[in-house]
Design a protein around this motif. Structure first.
Motif, mmCIF file in Angstrom:
data_model
loop_
_atom_site.group_PDB
_atom_site.id
_atom_site.type_symbol
_atom_site.label_atom_id
_atom_site.label_comp_id
_atom_site.label_asym_id
_atom_site.label_seq_id
_atom_site.Cartn_x
_atom_site.Cartn_y
_atom_site.Cartn_z
ATOM 1 N N TYR A 45 -28.570 38.288 -115.610
ATOM 2 C CA TYR A 45 -27.155 38.453 -115.264
ATOM 3 C C TYR A 45 -26.748 39.919 -115.162
ATOM 4 C CZ TYR A 45 -26.508 33.472 -115.548
ATOM 5 O OH TYR A 45 -26.599 32.119 -115.309
ATOM 6 N N ASN A 50 -22.318 37.858 -110.747
ATOM 7 C CA ASN A 50 -21.873 36.555 -110.228
ATOM 8 C C ASN A 50 -22.283 36.341 -108.778
ATOM 9 O OD1 ASN A 50 -20.244 38.376 -108.973
ATOM 10 N ND2 ASN A 50 -18.302 37.352 -109.451
ATOM 11 N N LYS A 51 -23.333 37.025 -108.339
ATOM 12 C CA LYS A 51 -23.698 37.003 -106.919
ATOM 13 C C LYS A 51 -24.902 36.121 -106.605
ATOM 14 C CE LYS A 51 -21.891 41.673 -106.119
ATOM 15 N NZ LYS A 51 -21.384 41.856 -107.490
ATOM 16 N N PHE A 53 -25.690 32.611 -107.818
ATOM 17 C CA PHE A 53 -25.447 31.184 -107.617
ATOM 18 C C PHE A 53 -24.165 30.967 -106.818
ATOM 19 C CE2 PHE A 53 -27.721 31.360 -111.759
ATOM 20 C CZ PHE A 53 -28.870 30.683 -111.377
ATOM 21 N N LYS A 54 -24.173 29.952 -106.000
ATOM 22 C CA LYS A 54 -22.973 29.569 -105.259
ATOM 23 C C LYS A 54 -22.074 28.717 -106.156
ATOM 24 C CE LYS A 54 -25.234 29.509 -100.711
ATOM 25 N NZ LYS A 54 -25.562 28.665 -99.535
ATOM 26 N N ASP A 55 -20.768 28.724 -105.859
ATOM 27 C CA ASP A 55 -19.862 27.851 -106.596
ATOM 28 C C ASP A 55 -20.255 26.395 -106.385
ATOM 29 O OD1 ASP A 55 -18.432 29.904 -107.639
ATOM 30 O OD2 ASP A 55 -16.740 29.744 -106.271
ATOM 31 N N ARG A 56 -20.168 25.613 -107.456
ATOM 32 C CA ARG A 56 -20.664 24.234 -107.420
ATOM 33 C C ARG A 56 -19.563 23.252 -107.043
ATOM 34 N NH1 ARG A 56 -24.443 25.413 -112.726
ATOM 35 N NH2 ARG A 56 -26.308 25.995 -111.524
ATOM 36 N N HIS A 57 -19.098 23.367 -105.806
ATOM 37 C CA HIS A 57 -18.069 22.445 -105.325
ATOM 38 C C HIS A 57 -18.605 21.019 -105.218
ATOM 39 C CE1 HIS A 57 -15.254 25.711 -104.555
ATOM 40 N NE2 HIS A 57 -16.212 26.371 -103.922
ATOM 41 N N CYS A 128 -23.055 27.986 -118.791
ATOM 42 C CA CYS A 128 -22.033 28.205 -117.757
ATOM 43 C C CYS A 128 -22.408 29.296 -116.775
ATOM 44 C CB CYS A 128 -20.691 28.542 -118.397
ATOM 45 S SG CYS A 128 -20.681 30.128 -119.304
ATOM 46 N N ASN A 132 -19.794 29.414 -112.109
ATOM 47 C CA ASN A 132 -19.795 28.771 -110.790
ATOM 48 C C ASN A 132 -19.384 27.314 -110.815
ATOM 49 O OD1 ASN A 132 -22.233 30.926 -110.837
ATOM 50 N ND2 ASN A 132 -21.199 30.944 -108.849
ATOM 51 N N PRO A 136 -14.341 26.732 -110.108
ATOM 52 C CA PRO A 136 -13.894 25.714 -109.154
ATOM 53 C C PRO A 136 -13.138 24.561 -109.816
ATOM 54 C CG PRO A 136 -16.131 26.382 -108.640
ATOM 55 C CD PRO A 136 -15.792 27.016 -109.958
#
Length: 314
Positions: A45, A50-51, A53-57, A128, A132, A136
């Motif tokens: 990290y 924060n670059k 993983f993509k946000d987990r929509h 967490c 990500n 959301p």
């Protein structure tokens, strides 16, 4: 989606795993990797913030329970109230009977409805990362009853979450906590969590830590509380393509950055969690990704499960 691997891939996977066992991590290095896992995640990290993983929509689709407890959310007003329902698909192998799952859900909903109308609905994400999943969720659900705990055993990851623009201490608390610790996270009461989320986190543990991790999850969840689980499955591409000197133990590997990863089977999950929890789903999700330019077939394997703490639990 849900494509079974062909014979060519299975033969390749068998050859690769045989090679892994012939060339494991040197014995003198195994203790180093097993004794300092948090240090490797801190480095990860520090390098990626924060670059990575993509946000987990996709959680709204696969784990609708995170959202469907309230109508006070953007996805409901946008007409997605039913889009998050997980289909009982024949390709999701080894899932529990849907009628049983629904009846348990009704019983739990009835129990929860007896609480005061302003009672907090507490969701905890273990592992967490950079937030990500947490951010959301907070962005979608505006219900004032929601409170989210974001836990990770990387202090750097927790600091990344706390530095996020959407971090609000009135709605969220980011905590440094090791899921396999003999201590529960600070300021979190046993039996207070409605839903716990574990996405690609259990695989970072050593098998000797599994029992303690399950015990912690059980202690934190309310009676009737739900544990939502997704992680790597056996013979996933990520396992098969490991090179020499990456195998720590059977199905437990070290990535190039020093972080650990285990590849599970459905039977293992049933054995690990079934001693404490009711199993509502224990499924396998197979995906075929084709690189047409290189003429490569890549098979991904993930396991998805839902474990319910018995409503009658003390």
């Amino acid at each position: 989606d849900h494509v079974e691997p062909d014979d060519e891939y299975l033969e390749y996977a068998e050859q690769q795993i045989r090679m892994h066992h012939e060339h494991p991590v040197p014995t003198e290095k195994q203790e180093f990797y097993n004794n300092t896992p948090a240090a490797f995640w801190n480095s990860f990290y520090n390098n990626n913030q924060n670059k990575f993983f993509k946000d987990r929509h996709w959680l709204r689709i696969e784990f609708a329970e995170l959202f469907e407890w309230t109508t006070d959310r953007k996805s409901a007003s946008e007409g997605h109230a039913d889009a998050g329902t997980v289909k009982e698909d024949v390709h999701l192998a080894d899932s529990s009977d849907s009628a049983v799952s629904k009846s348990r859900g009704v019983a739990v909903a009835s129990a929860l409805s007896s609480e005061p109308s302003d009672a907090k609905f507490r969701i905890m994400e273990v592992g967490c990362g950079a937030g990500n999943a947490v951010f959301p969720l907070l962005a979608d659900v505006s219900d004032p009853r929601l409170f989210v705990y974001a836990c990770d055993y990387s202090k750097v990851a927790v600091d990344v979450v706390k530095s996020g623009e959407a971090y609000d201490e009135n709605r969220c608390a980011a905590l440094v906590w090791d899921l396999s610790s003999t201590e529960l996270p600070p300021n979190v009461q046993p039996g207070s969590i409605d839903i716990m989320l574990m996405v690609f986190v259990f695989s970072a543990l050593h098998p000797s830590q599994w029992n303690q991790a399950v015990e912690n999850a059980y202690r934190l969840l309310k009676p009737g509380g739900l544990l939502l689980f997704r992680d790597y499955g056996r013979n996933d591409l990520a396992q098969v393509r490991f090179k020499k000197s990456r195998l720590l133990e059977d199905n437990l590997y070290i990535r190039g950055d020093g972080t650990r990863v285990y590849f599970f089977t459905n039977d293992e999950l049933a054995d690990i969690f079934g001693t404490k929890f009711e199993i509502e789903q224990n499924a396998i999700d197979r995906r075929l990704i084709v690189n047409r330019k290189r003429e490569l077939k890549m098979y991904r394997v993930w396991l998805q499960a839902k474990f319910r703490k018995p409503i009658s639990a003390d």
